[in-house]
Scaffold this motif. Structure first.
Motif, PDB file in Angstrom:
ATOM      1  N   LYS A  47       0.571   2.225   8.487  1.00 29.55           N
ATOM      2  CA  LYS A  47      -0.617   2.678   9.195  1.00 29.55           C
ATOM      3  C   LYS A  47      -1.716   1.634   9.034  1.00 29.55           C
ATOM      4  CE  LYS A  47      -2.250   5.504   5.307  1.00 29.55           C
ATOM      5  NZ  LYS A  47      -1.252   4.964   4.360  1.00 29.55           N
ATOM      6  N   ASP A  48      -2.735   1.741   9.839  1.00 30.35           N
ATOM      7  CA  ASP A  48      -3.826   0.775   9.846  1.00 30.35           C
ATOM      8  C   ASP A  48      -4.402   0.587   8.442  1.00 30.35           C
ATOM      9  OD1 ASP A  48      -5.692  -0.851  11.556  1.00 30.35           O
ATOM     10  OD2 ASP A  48      -7.162   0.471  10.615  1.00 30.35           O
ATOM     11  N   GLY A  49      -4.478  -0.656   8.001  1.00 37.45           N
ATOM     12  CA  GLY A  49      -5.048  -0.982   6.700  1.00 37.45           C
ATOM     13  C   GLY A  49      -4.045  -1.104   5.573  1.00 37.45           C
ATOM     14  N   ASP A  50      -2.794  -0.722   5.789  1.00 38.54           N
ATOM     15  CA  ASP A  50      -1.784  -0.831   4.732  1.00 38.54           C
ATOM     16  C   ASP A  50      -1.559  -2.293   4.349  1.00 38.54           C
ATOM     17  OD1 ASP A  50      -1.366   1.864   4.503  1.00 38.54           O
ATOM     18  OD2 ASP A  50       0.516   1.902   5.628  1.00 38.54           O
ATOM     19  N   LYS A  51      -1.329  -2.518   3.064  1.00 45.13           N
ATOM     20  CA  LYS A  51      -1.093  -3.858   2.532  1.00 45.13           C
ATOM     21  C   LYS A  51       0.403  -4.039   2.245  1.00 45.13           C
ATOM     22  CE  LYS A  51      -5.532  -4.721   2.348  1.00 45.13           C
ATOM     23  NZ  LYS A  51      -6.170  -5.699   3.278  1.00 45.13           N
ATOM     24  N   ILE A  52       0.959  -5.121   2.771  1.00 45.67           N
ATOM     25  CA  ILE A  52       2.380  -5.428   2.627  1.00 45.67           C
ATOM     26  C   ILE A  52       2.507  -6.693   1.782  1.00 45.67           C
ATOM     27  CG2 ILE A  52       4.548  -5.815   3.876  1.00 45.67           C
ATOM     28  CD1 ILE A  52       2.917  -4.882   6.426  1.00 45.67           C
ATOM     29  N   THR A  79      -1.627  -7.465   6.219  1.00 49.97           N
ATOM     30  CA  THR A  79      -2.322  -6.190   6.419  1.00 49.97           C
ATOM     31  C   THR A  79      -1.896  -5.637   7.765  1.00 49.97           C
ATOM     32  OG1 THR A  79      -4.225  -6.933   5.125  1.00 49.97           O
ATOM     33  CG2 THR A  79      -4.553  -5.052   6.595  1.00 49.97           C
ATOM     34  N   ALA A  80      -1.505  -4.373   7.804  1.00 54.15           N
ATOM     35  CA  ALA A  80      -1.153  -3.723   9.058  1.00 54.15           C
ATOM     36  C   ALA A  80      -2.437  -3.346   9.787  1.00 54.15           C
ATOM     37  CB  ALA A  80      -0.290  -2.503   8.800  1.00 54.15           C
ATOM     38  N   ARG A  81      -2.468  -3.651  11.085  1.00 59.62           N
ATOM     39  CA  ARG A  81      -3.640  -3.337  11.909  1.00 59.62           C
ATOM     40  C   ARG A  81      -3.176  -2.692  13.212  1.00 59.62           C
ATOM     41  NH1 ARG A  81      -7.743  -3.342   8.400  1.00 59.62           N
ATOM     42  NH2 ARG A  81      -8.123  -5.367   7.461  1.00 59.62           N
ATOM     43  N   ASN A  82      -3.898  -1.668  13.645  1.00 61.12           N
ATOM     44  CA  ASN A  82      -3.585  -1.062  14.929  1.00 61.12           C
ATOM     45  C   ASN A  82      -3.858  -2.026  16.079  1.00 61.12           C
ATOM     46  OD1 ASN A  82      -2.814   1.407  13.839  1.00 61.12           O
ATOM     47  ND2 ASN A  82      -4.874   2.280  13.987  1.00 61.12           N
ATOM     48  N   TYR A  83      -3.060  -1.948  17.101  1.00 64.56           N
ATOM     49  CA  TYR A  83      -3.255  -2.770  18.303  1.00 64.56           C
ATOM     50  C   TYR A  83      -4.591  -2.389  18.954  1.00 64.56           C
ATOM     51  CZ  TYR A  83      -2.577  -4.498  23.062  1.00 64.56           C
ATOM     52  OH  TYR A  83      -2.742  -5.121  24.269  1.00 64.56           O
ATOM     53  N   PRO A 124       3.020 -16.247   7.531  1.00 59.53           N
ATOM     54  CA  PRO A 124       3.425 -15.299   6.486  1.00 59.53           C
ATOM     55  C   PRO A 124       2.334 -14.343   6.048  1.00 59.53           C
ATOM     56  CG  PRO A 124       3.064 -17.476   5.550  1.00 59.53           C
ATOM     57  CD  PRO A 124       3.009 -17.642   7.027  1.00 59.53           C
ATOM     58  N   ASN A 125       1.090 -14.700   6.283  1.00 58.02           N
ATOM     59  CA  ASN A 125      -0.013 -13.856   5.826  1.00 58.02           C
ATOM     60  C   ASN A 125      -0.892 -13.363   6.969  1.00 58.02           C
ATOM     61  OD1 ASN A 125       0.807 -14.403   3.098  1.00 58.02           O
ATOM     62  ND2 ASN A 125      -0.218 -16.386   3.271  1.00 58.02           N
ATOM     63  N   ASP A 126      -0.416 -13.554   8.198  1.00 54.03           N
ATOM     64  CA  ASP A 126      -1.140 -13.021   9.354  1.00 54.03           C
ATOM     65  C   ASP A 126      -0.986 -11.501   9.408  1.00 54.03           C
ATOM     66  OD1 ASP A 126      -1.738 -15.640   9.992  1.00 54.03           O
ATOM     67  OD2 ASP A 126      -0.213 -15.804  11.559  1.00 54.03           O
ATOM     68  N   ASP A 127      -1.909 -10.845  10.080  1.00 60.00           N
ATOM     69  CA  ASP A 127      -1.823  -9.392  10.213  1.00 60.00           C
ATOM     70  C   ASP A 127      -0.552  -8.980  10.950  1.00 60.00           C
ATOM     71  OD1 ASP A 127      -4.278  -9.079   8.963  1.00 60.00           O
ATOM     72  OD2 ASP A 127      -5.398  -8.735  10.821  1.00 60.00           O
ATOM     73  N   VAL A 128       0.017  -7.857  10.540  1.00 56.33           N
ATOM     74  CA  VAL A 128       1.077  -7.194  11.294  1.00 56.33           C
ATOM     75  C   VAL A 128       0.397  -6.196  12.233  1.00 56.33           C
ATOM     76  CG1 VAL A 128       2.955  -5.513  11.143  1.00 56.33           C
ATOM     77  CG2 VAL A 128       2.918  -7.481   9.609  1.00 56.33           C
ATOM     78  N   ILE A 129       0.629  -6.364  13.526  1.00 53.42           N
ATOM     79  CA  ILE A 129      -0.036  -5.517  14.510  1.00 53.42           C
ATOM     80  C   ILE A 129       0.883  -4.362  14.889  1.00 53.42           C
ATOM     81  CG2 ILE A 129      -1.148  -5.436  16.766  1.00 53.42           C
ATOM     82  CD1 ILE A 129      -2.542  -7.220  14.641  1.00 53.42           C
TER      83      ILE A 129
END
Length: 282
Positions: free
Chosen positions: A258-263, A276-280, A108-113
């Motif tokens: 976008k990269d760095g966004d907090k969800i 946290t959204a992170r770019n691949y 649930p708290n892992d990065d979204v890639i």
């Protein structure tokens, strides 16, 4: 009862969150939170335990996906009339069914890639239904007997892959990390009415989704019965039941991760997720 899995990726152990919020280890009782432990007999066994007799887990371990060994990750599209309207679609005369690859499941708290070549990665807070016993051609009257519990889901979606490429929606729903589930599986006895659960999703601290499961077009009972006419539902299968309005593609203009966004998302009684959204990176 709140069941969960904790520990490093691929090394998660089963756990239970007691009434005081203390994480208790279940690894001496069951091998994992999976189909066997979610059966009626398996849940009865867990409910008979005294949580205080279980070892408390020290520290603040990573929380993993609340269920493992998921056979099917079934999703329902356009199941909130106001969400359908914001996307320019009409409410379907029957539920829209698509699959999300089980390889998308994460904690649930892992990065979204954000996938390679993605331009439209979006968020969707959803109620997840976890099946506990085989459902095959069941009636609406009997449908809820097959529910082990409920969980919070972020049905992350890449809208260009989903709607602007040929084929079905699955390709826009199945990237690695696009299926955060948990933090807990809350057993059905603790959620007497799954059709009255407030839900929200914030992006970078701003509230975008603020809805309730009461506005679903097709409710949980109906969905289980409906799906079981086309496929058997097996213990451990997950049904993600749709999202209320407020997704990125519905904004004017559209807004995507976008990269760095907090969800930050949550459903009453089912906990919250922080990603946290992170770019691949490859």
């Amino acid at each position: 009862m709140k069941l969960l899995r904790y520990g490093p990726v691929g090394q998660e152990k089963p756990g239970l969150l007691d009434a005081t919020g203390t994480l208790r280890d279940l690894s001496t009782v069951v091998p994992d939170i999976s189909s066997s432990s979610l059966s009626p007999a398996g849940l009865d066994k867990l409910k008979s335990l005294d949580p205080k007799a279980l070892k408390a887990v020290a520290g603040n371990p990573r929380i993993g996906p609340c269920v493992t060994g998921v056979g099917k990750f079934i999703c329902i599209g356009l199941n909130y009339s106001d969400h359908a309207a914001e996307t320019g679609a009409t409410v379907p005369p029957e539920p829209i069914i698509f699959m999300k690859a089980t390889s998308a499941i994460t904690g649930p708290n892992d990065d979204v890639i954000i996938p390679k070549n993605s331009e439209k990665t979006d968020w969707e807070v959803e109620l997840g239904v976890v099946i506990g016993s085989v459902a095959r051609y069941v009636s609406e009257a009997d449908a809820m007997k097959h529910v082990a519990g409920y969980c919070l889901i972020n049905d992350v979606s890449e809208r260009a892959f989903q709607t602007e490429r040929h084929g079905q929606w699955t390709k826009g729903k199945s990237a690695d990390s696009f299926g955060p589930i948990g933090p807990w599986l809350v057993t059905a006895d603790e959620i007497p009415d799954p059709q009255d659960l407030p839900m929200f999703c914030d992006i970078n601290g701003k509230r975008f989704q603020n809805g309730s499961t009461k506005t679903m077009v097709y409710g949980v009972r109906y969905l289980i019965s409906y799906l079981s006419q086309f496929m058997s539902l097996q213990p451990g299968d997950i049904i993600s039941t749709g999202t209320p309005p407020g997704v990125g593609m519905g904004q004017k203009p559209p807004l995507y991760l976008k990269d760095g966004d907090k969800i930050h998302l949550g459903i009453a009684g089912l906990g919250e997720q922080h990603q946290t959204a992170r770019n691949y990176k490859g």
